[in-house]
Design a protein around this motif. Structure first.
Motif, PDB file in Angstrom:
ATOM      1  N   LEU A 191       0.862  -1.189   0.000  1.00 28.47           N
ATOM      2  CA  LEU A 191       0.000   0.000   0.000  1.00 28.47           C
ATOM      3  C   LEU A 191       0.900   1.243   0.000  1.00 28.47           C
ATOM      4  N   ALA A 192       0.754   2.035  -1.072  1.00 27.80           N
ATOM      5  CA  ALA A 192       1.607   3.236  -1.224  1.00 27.80           C
ATOM      6  C   ALA A 192       0.987   4.402  -0.471  1.00 27.80           C
ATOM      7  N   CYS A 193       1.688   4.887   0.538  1.00 26.42           N
ATOM      8  CA  CYS A 193       1.142   5.951   1.403  1.00 26.42           C
ATOM      9  C   CYS A 193       2.112   7.120   1.545  1.00 26.42           C
ATOM     10  N   HIS A 194       1.560   8.266   1.820  1.00 32.45           N
ATOM     11  CA  HIS A 194       2.361   9.412   2.251  1.00 32.45           C
ATOM     12  C   HIS A 194       1.609  10.122   3.380  1.00 32.45           C
ATOM     13  N   PRO A 195       1.932   9.745   4.604  1.00 37.97           N
ATOM     14  CA  PRO A 195       1.338  10.486   5.723  1.00 37.97           C
ATOM     15  C   PRO A 195       2.001  11.861   5.801  1.00 37.97           C
ATOM     16  N   ILE A 196       1.198  12.916   5.695  1.00 41.86           N
ATOM     17  CA  ILE A 196       1.770  14.275   5.679  1.00 41.86           C
ATOM     18  C   ILE A 196       1.983  14.697   7.125  1.00 41.86           C
ATOM     19  N   ALA A 197       3.080  14.283   7.654  1.00 39.71           N
ATOM     20  CA  ALA A 197       3.358  14.537   9.067  1.00 39.71           C
ATOM     21  C   ALA A 197       4.864  14.526   9.239  1.00 39.71           C
ATOM     22  N   GLY A 198       5.338  15.265  10.182  1.00 39.92           N
ATOM     23  CA  GLY A 198       6.776  15.285  10.424  1.00 39.92           C
ATOM     24  C   GLY A 198       7.175  16.533  11.167  1.00 39.92           C
ATOM     25  N   THR A 199       8.439  16.592  11.488  1.00 39.45           N
ATOM     26  CA  THR A 199       9.015  17.811  12.046  1.00 39.45           C
ATOM     27  C   THR A 199      10.347  17.993  11.326  1.00 39.45           C
ATOM     28  N   GLU A 200      11.099  19.015  11.676  1.00 38.60           N
ATOM     29  CA  GLU A 200      12.395  19.214  11.037  1.00 38.60           C
ATOM     30  C   GLU A 200      13.477  18.342  11.665  1.00 38.60           C
ATOM     31  N   PHE A 201      13.113  17.533  12.654  1.00 39.71           N
ATOM     32  CA  PHE A 201      14.099  16.707  13.343  1.00 39.71           C
ATOM     33  C   PHE A 201      14.118  15.294  12.775  1.00 39.71           C
ATOM     34  N   SER A 202      15.158  14.522  13.114  1.00 37.36           N
ATOM     35  CA  SER A 202      15.239  13.169  12.571  1.00 37.36           C
ATOM     36  C   SER A 202      15.888  12.233  13.578  1.00 37.36           C
ATOM     37  N   ASP A 213       4.738  10.924  20.267  1.00 34.45           N
ATOM     38  CA  ASP A 213       3.395  10.352  20.388  1.00 34.45           C
ATOM     39  C   ASP A 213       2.407  11.162  19.563  1.00 34.45           C
ATOM     40  N   GLY A 214       1.509  10.472  18.918  1.00 35.18           N
ATOM     41  CA  GLY A 214       0.402  11.157  18.247  1.00 35.18           C
ATOM     42  C   GLY A 214       0.808  11.996  17.048  1.00 35.18           C
ATOM     43  N   LEU A 215       1.970  11.703  16.452  1.00 34.89           N
ATOM     44  CA  LEU A 215       2.404  12.494  15.292  1.00 34.89           C
ATOM     45  C   LEU A 215       1.346  12.489  14.190  1.00 34.89           C
ATOM     46  N   TYR A 216       0.649  11.374  14.035  1.00 39.18           N
ATOM     47  CA  TYR A 216      -0.264  11.217  12.899  1.00 39.18           C
ATOM     48  C   TYR A 216      -1.691  11.658  13.191  1.00 39.18           C
ATOM     49  N   ASP A 217      -1.934  12.019  14.410  1.00 38.55           N
ATOM     50  CA  ASP A 217      -3.299  12.386  14.796  1.00 38.55           C
ATOM     51  C   ASP A 217      -3.734  13.670  14.090  1.00 38.55           C
ATOM     52  N   GLY A 218      -4.828  13.593  13.374  1.00 31.37           N
ATOM     53  CA  GLY A 218      -5.359  14.760  12.679  1.00 31.37           C
ATOM     54  C   GLY A 218      -4.666  15.061  11.360  1.00 31.37           C
ATOM     55  N   LYS A 219      -3.700  14.237  10.983  1.00 33.64           N
ATOM     56  CA  LYS A 219      -2.961  14.502   9.753  1.00 33.64           C
ATOM     57  C   LYS A 219      -3.591  13.781   8.560  1.00 33.64           C
ATOM     58  N   THR A 220      -3.190  14.238   7.376  1.00 35.75           N
ATOM     59  CA  THR A 220      -3.694  13.633   6.150  1.00 35.75           C
ATOM     60  C   THR A 220      -2.757  12.524   5.695  1.00 35.75           C
ATOM     61  N   ASN A 221      -3.322  11.422   5.255  1.00 36.42           N
ATOM     62  CA  ASN A 221      -2.530  10.349   4.675  1.00 36.42           C
ATOM     63  C   ASN A 221      -2.971  10.172   3.225  1.00 36.42           C
ATOM     64  N   ILE A 222      -2.058  10.432   2.293  1.00 35.18           N
ATOM     65  CA  ILE A 222      -2.377  10.268   0.873  1.00 35.18           C
ATOM     66  C   ILE A 222      -2.097   8.819   0.499  1.00 35.18           C
ATOM     67  N   ILE A 223      -3.088   8.151  -0.028  1.00 35.60           N
ATOM     68  CA  ILE A 223      -2.898   6.772  -0.493  1.00 35.60           C
ATOM     69  C   ILE A 223      -2.980   6.764  -2.017  1.00 35.60           C
ATOM     70  N   CYS A 224      -1.983   6.148  -2.648  1.00 38.40           N
ATOM     71  CA  CYS A 224      -1.950   6.092  -4.111  1.00 38.40           C
ATOM     72  C   CYS A 224      -2.244   4.674  -4.603  1.00 38.40           C
ATOM     73  N   GLU A 225      -2.892   4.602  -5.761  1.00 38.18           N
ATOM     74  CA  GLU A 225      -3.190   3.314  -6.418  1.00 38.18           C
ATOM     75  C   GLU A 225      -3.821   2.319  -5.451  1.00 38.18           C
TER      76      GLU A 225
END
Lengths: 286, 286
Positions: B112-123, B130-142
């Motif tokens: 499943l090809a995904c791009h969760p639009i979430a992140g910070t400038e850190f790595s 915790d909860g990085l993905y809460d309320g964020k958009t996840n783009i699913i392709c194909e």
């Protein structure tokens, strides 16, 4: 003590909030070209009264927080009216023109040229916040031209607000601030413009924008009334920064076109240095 | 249930934190090219074990969160190894190349090809939150190319993480994301570069930078390891956005040069529209 705040928006209103805490007995008079702002400022208790001309003559301190073109126009007259130990402090984001507008003024010593580096992208009295100036830098220009007792008075207030003071001449201020403030605003405005133009269907932006985009485009919410005269007054410096910025973007694009991925990597790694530079800056309070 | 997280940094580590909450009985295996990251991930309890090849074959879910060039290289092999009802989910910021890398794969339906639009400038694993993905958009392709039962499994997890799902083809994803994410990063990196170049004396930046500069330059702290392959893979779209951005900056500069302050005002007022656009976006969680 009587204090006049001219321009009761984000900057003037937040100053008023601080002054009310530091000087609980002071009477604060508000001035604004927008009667709605004055009404709101009274309701929010940012000011005690609406000011009039006679107040200027009695004021101990006048804080001038209006767009920089209006400030340049208003300052010489205001300065002519203040009493012998009255003090006018401005808060403009440009300093050369405002300083030269009163350079030969008989009451030059009653004026302190300041730029508190503080703000948000919002405007008007409802944008005023507590502690806006805490931990922020206040650039003072031509401090030697202000009466010593009035300097002292201002510095005491700034210290109580938690501001750090840096002294600079107006030309150096305008040159440096073009890089760290004025250019950021243009880069953000033009980023917003580029994306809006492309994405006619706003739904696509809504769906795909992340916090990175929001952060980079935040300044594009800023007030054109405030920023147009800043860019006008600091035109030459701003154009210079824009040219360098455009050159850097162009060079990055050329590296991409030439598949110079090592170069792209290097550019980013070198610029990561900004982490260390920003670490020491007390910016995160708003 | 056995879950493998390949790349245990900000994205993989935050995913792991969510999965541990949603599936308390799951065993989580971590993979990373950096042994230090694995050690840290174990210490932080982001993973239960360090994974090995045999684990891939037993995994119910593999979450692929490595730079997009490495993902394109690794995905076909990984997909060849997973069991019949195993699911691989990626999180890459580009989607065309990753989708075409497995377009004819015998086990395409296990991906499943995904791009969760979430992140910070850190790595890195210490950046996991915790909860990085809460309320964020996840783009699913194909999405139609993934087995229905595996889609269901993934969507159930995404829903429990609080993500909103949008479906898009990989080409549209890459085109749009160039505007709202990739261009923001370049504008920020080049802003940082321009200011660093000018202000050899870092003390000046330190003194005069405000929260506006910090916000606009925030993305210039991002990882070159992550971003170089993104720009490489999405080169043509990124170059197009850069050209439009440079044109807009150039036009702004020309207006300044020609003293067209009405035009400058208008540009900013039009772009203020971004306020309304951003208002509806659930971005402020990080």
């Amino acid at each position: 003590m009587k204090i006049g705040i001219i321009g009761i928006g984000l900057i003037g209103g937040s100053m008023s909030k601080d002054l009310k805490k530091i000087l609980p007995d002071a009477e604060i008079f508000g001035f604004d070209h927008n009667p709605e702002h004055l009404k709101t400022a009274l309701e929010l208790n940012l000011i005690d009264h609406v000011g009039d001309d006679s107040m200027i003559e009695e004021a101990d301190i006048i804080f001038l927080a209006i767009p920089v073109d209006a400030a340049v126009n208003a300052l010489p007259d205001l300065l002519g009216k203040v009493k012998d130990d009255g003090l006018i402090i401005d808060a403009g984001s440009t300093k050369s023109l405002i300083c030269s507008s009163v350079s030969g003024h008989a009451k030059r010593r009653n004026f302190l040229a300041c730029h508190p580096i503080a703000g948000t992208e919002f405007s008007g009295p409802t944008a005023a916040i507590d502690g806006l100036y805490d931990g922020k830098t206040n650039i003072i220009c031509e401090v030697e031209k202000t009466a010593f007792k009035l300097q002292e008075k201002a510095l005491d207030l700034f210290a109580k607000m938690g501001m750090r003071i840096r002294y600079m001449n107006p030309e150096a201020h305008d040159k440096h601030i073009a890089y760290v403030s004025h250019l950021s605003h243009i880069s953000s405005f033009m980023l917003g413009k580029t994306v809006i133009e492309k994405e006619k269907n706003e739904r696509d932006i809504f769906d795909m924008a992340g916090s990175g985009f929001e952060s980079t485009v935040r300044l594009a919410k800023s007030s054109p009334d405030m920023w147009t005269p800043i860019f006008e007054q600091n035109k030459l410096n701003v154009i210079e920064t824009l040219e360098e910025y455009i050159q850097n973007l162009q060079a990055f694009k050329d590296k991409l076109l030439n598949n110079d991925m090592e170069g792209i990597y290097q550019e980013m790694e070198d610029t990561n240095k900004i982490k260390e530079i920003l670490k020491g800056i007390p910016l995160n309070k708003i």
